[in-house]
Design a protein around this motif. Structure first.
Motif, PDB file in Angstrom:
ATOM      1  N   THR A 161      -4.871   2.253  -2.610  1.00  0.00           N
ATOM      2  CA  THR A 161      -4.667   1.506  -1.590  1.00  0.00           C
ATOM      3  C   THR A 161      -5.417   0.736  -2.096  1.00  0.00           C
ATOM      4  O   THR A 161      -6.564   0.443  -2.435  1.00  0.00           O
ATOM      5  CB  THR A 161      -4.592   1.484  -0.115  1.00  0.00           C
ATOM      6  N   GLN A 188      -4.747  -1.542 -10.153  1.00  0.00           N
ATOM      7  CA  GLN A 188      -3.400  -1.948  -9.411  1.00  0.00           C
ATOM      8  C   GLN A 188      -3.215  -3.288 -10.347  1.00  0.00           C
ATOM      9  O   GLN A 188      -1.629  -3.583 -10.211  1.00  0.00           O
ATOM     10  CB  GLN A 188      -4.223  -2.729  -7.861  1.00  0.00           C
ATOM     11  N   ASN A 206       0.913  -0.938  -0.118  1.00  0.00           N
ATOM     12  CA  ASN A 206      -0.351  -0.092  -0.043  1.00  0.00           C
ATOM     13  C   ASN A 206       0.597   1.285   0.015  1.00  0.00           C
ATOM     14  O   ASN A 206       0.712   2.560  -0.956  1.00  0.00           O
ATOM     15  CB  ASN A 206      -0.865  -0.330   1.420  1.00  0.00           C
ATOM     16  N   LYS A 209       0.864   4.037  -3.088  1.00  0.00           N
ATOM     17  CA  LYS A 209       0.801   5.919  -2.929  1.00  0.00           C
ATOM     18  C   LYS A 209       1.264   6.106  -3.510  1.00  0.00           C
ATOM     19  O   LYS A 209       1.328   7.737  -4.138  1.00  0.00           O
ATOM     20  CB  LYS A 209       0.643   5.801  -1.203  1.00  0.00           C
TER      21      LYS A 209
END
Length: 662
Positions: free
Chosen positions: A57, A72, A47, A51
């Protein structure tokens, strides 16, 4: 932009990328073979990276779990293209040292400090420190690694030892290679070698593990110069072997030494019968085994009972394994990971002893071989050895074996077994009930614990036998208390049977006194710095002295041990396990922990930031506490969390959590 992620974070992302829906952390942890706490720690690092990359996240839902969002997954896929990780992987010092050794041993021209600094993404000063460690590690095996003015670094030494050390360190970094972090497998030379080795594999009509083929191919790619090899009696034998003739056909341009070495790697365990000596000639191996046991005893601080039997069994094992160390053989038993994990703490202690022992014999000992040594130590030291004894094994062979060849092999490889007899399939039914495990070279209809093997007892056969043994041991440990109660309950009045059953199960299954029970809150200290390692040992042991657990001579003995034997109980991760054998100077068992924020040097190589002092009046308790301490302190994440504690109460609470987990 580069991103700092380690291998484990990469595995977590790979696993999550396969799910379209939510998955629980417990399920993910089980799939990855790690604890829930480790997975949570990895998710925090991932996470933080997300960032930094400017993306959201990981999605988390109460009672449902976690999942990667499409953006992601796309981000991770882009970093993983073409087999190479595009994130800025941070090598540990051990990984850097292993990579430098692999790329230097058989190189025509060793990389400069600047080139290493760029490749490893560390400063020149860091590389200089790494090179000192490289020199010391190679020196352990009689290999000289020296800097010559205007010429750079050079390597010289016994050719066979250089080969053995190279194979050892290729195995050490193979997880990074297989993950694509070190891109050896994409090298065109390696791919060409893989292709040739697979053709050899087909002609031999055998199936090698992909890992074995990869490691031999990498070794050939890293071989840039020829070195003389002293084969002793093996050279003529290998030349006459069909494997050598096939290798020579596919590698006509390789030197004869290299063709012989590749043949030895492909022969693996089949080389054994030519390499060992008769049991009547194992005097030298008994001396070796005695040294290994002495290192282990010094490490754990207890005297092993009936150690002559352990030394004899280890000597027989070394007689049939020493050639594997000398040639750097890389084929494995296949279940070493399970042996390492169960019990992991015993494996780690045996590994530390084997590390010292390897300096005596002049060859490194890889984790697969340490796993076999752990079996011998574990079989000898089982808590319930009187009740359980050796496991009775029945051998089944195609026809009568008057020389007992297979029985000898089983006895040599598996010290926990007692072969009650060898029979043919037709005779099997006549011997029901005399054994717990059947090992057979013939296919059988048998419902019990049973391993089907070849009569050569090769690596794959050992894997099958060990898997059966581990299943049997697990079941036996679960049932021993109940079985004993069933045998004696007819002699116990009914009104007392429940109480007796509870006491028996408590005896066999209840935990023995552990680290947490011996660690008082006042025995934990956090300091910023200290001048030297002697003061650090004295400071760490101070609470035990003040509480009357130990006398000052116990501290003196710990200091003397370190002066005489060096940091043999350094566990890695900046942790030093300080203890010594009790000589009447331990009055009451106790444990103390000291963290040093800035660390203190123990010798040249070791920066220690956590000191764990163990003192015990009972050797079984002492060994149990040591195993628990090793289990905690070899976990990098747990060590990092301990070091983040600045207050004694926080450190004690953290250790208590870890102790309860173990």
């Amino acid at each position: 932009m580069f991103f700092s992620l380690d291998r484990r974070c990469g595995h977590v992302l790979d696993a999550l990328a396969k799910y379209d829906d939510y998955v629980t952390i417990d399920s993910l942890s089980a799939q990855l073979g790690q604890t829930r706490r480790n997975t949570q720690y990895d998710l925090c690092k991932i996470n933080d990276t997300f960032k930094l990359a400017g993306i959201s996240t990981i999605s988390s839902r109460r009672n449902r779990g976690i999942k990667l969002l499409d953006e992601q997954k796309t981000w991770w896929e882009n970093l993983s293209l073409e087999g190479g990780r595009k994130f800025n992987y941070i090598f540990t010092q051990d990984e850097r040292v292993a990579l430098i050794i692999c790329e230097s041993l058989l190189s025509n021209e060793i990389n400069t400090i600047e080139e290493m600094s760029e490749e490893l993404k560390v400063s020149r000063n860091t590389v200089f420190l790494d090179m000192k460690i490289v020199k010391e590690k190679l020196n352990d095996y009689g290999i000289r690694f020296e800097y010559v003015s205007k010429s750079g670094y050079t390597v010289s030494g016994d050719g066979l030892k250089i080969r053995s050390v190279l194979m050892y360190f290729i195995s050490a970094i193979y997880p990074l290679i297989s993950d694509g972090i070190i891109n050896f497998l994409s090298d065109p030379q390696v791919r060409e070698h893989q292709s040739r080795l697979h053709k050899i594999e087909q002609e031999l009509d055998v199936n090698y593990p992909a890992e074995t083929i990869d490691k031999i191919a990498i070794m050939l790619m890293l071989t840039k110069r020829e070195i003389p090899l002293n084969w002793e009696r093996q050279e003529a034998n290998i030349r006459e072997n069909p494997v050598y003739r096939i290798v020579s056909r596919y590698y006509p341009s390789l030197s004869e030494n290299d063709r012989i070495y590749v043949s030895i790697q492909l022969l693996g365990a089949r080389l054994r019968d030519e390499a060992n000596t008769p049991d009547g000639s194992i005097g030298n191996f008994k001396n070796m085994a005695g040294k290994l046991v002495a290192y282990f005893q010094r490490l754990v601080g207890i005297e092993i009972e009936n150690k002559e039997l352990l030394i004899f069994n280890l000597a027989r094992h070394l007689n049939r394994s020493i050639y594997r160390y000398q040639y750097g053989l890389i084929d494995s038993c296949g279940v070493e990971e399970e042996i390492q994990a169960n019990p992991k703490e015993l494996f780690e202690l045996v590994k530390l002893a084997a590390k010292e022992f390897s300096r005596d014999i002049g060859y490194p000992i890889n984790d697969s071989e340490v796993a076999f040594l752990t079996i011998h130590f574990g079989a000898h030291m089982r808590k319930n050895n009187v009740a359980i004894g050796k496991i009775k094994v029945l051998l089944v062979v195609k026809e009568a074996d008057p020389n007992g060849e297979l029985e000898k092999k089983v006895d040599d490889e598996f010290p926990m077994f007692h072969v009650v007899r060898t029979v043919t399939p037709a005779e099997l039914s006549a011997f029901q009930g005399e054994y717990q495990i059947v090992i057979s070279t013939q296919l059988l209809k048998y419902d019990g614990f049973y391993a089907y093997i070849s009569d050569r007892l090769e690596a794959e056969d050992k894997k099958k036998v060990l898997e059966v043994y581990l299943r049997y041991r697990m079941l036996k440990n679960e049932n021993i208390g109940e079985n004993l109660f069933e045998n004696i309950k007819k002699y116990i009045p009914k009104e007392n049977q429940g109480k007796v059953r509870m006491e028996i199960n408590r005896y066999f299954l209840a935990p023995v006194p552990n680290l947490l029970q011996l660690l008082e809150k006042g025995n934990v200290q956090c300091i910023d710095k200290i001048s030297n390692w002697r003061d650090a040992l004295a400071q760490a042991a101070l609470p035990l002295l003040e509480n009357g657990n130990i006398e000052t001579s116990y501290v003196d003995c710990m200091i003397t041990d370190n002066e005489m034997y060096g940091c043999s109980t350094y566990l890695g991760n900046g942790v030093y396990l300080a203890h010594t054998q009790s000589r009447g100077n331990v009055k009451r068992s106790g444990v103390a922990v000291l963290t040093i924020k800035k660390g203190v040097n123990f010798g040249v190589n070791y920066k220690v930031r956590i000191l764990l002092v163990v003192a015990s009046t009972d050797k079984n308790e002492h060994f149990t506490v040591l195993k628990e301490a090793v289990k905690i302190c070899t976990d990098e994440n747990k060590v990092e969390k301990m070091l983040r504690c600045t207050k004694e109460e926080d450190l004690y609470r953290t250790i208590a959590e870890f102790s309860m987990e173990s």
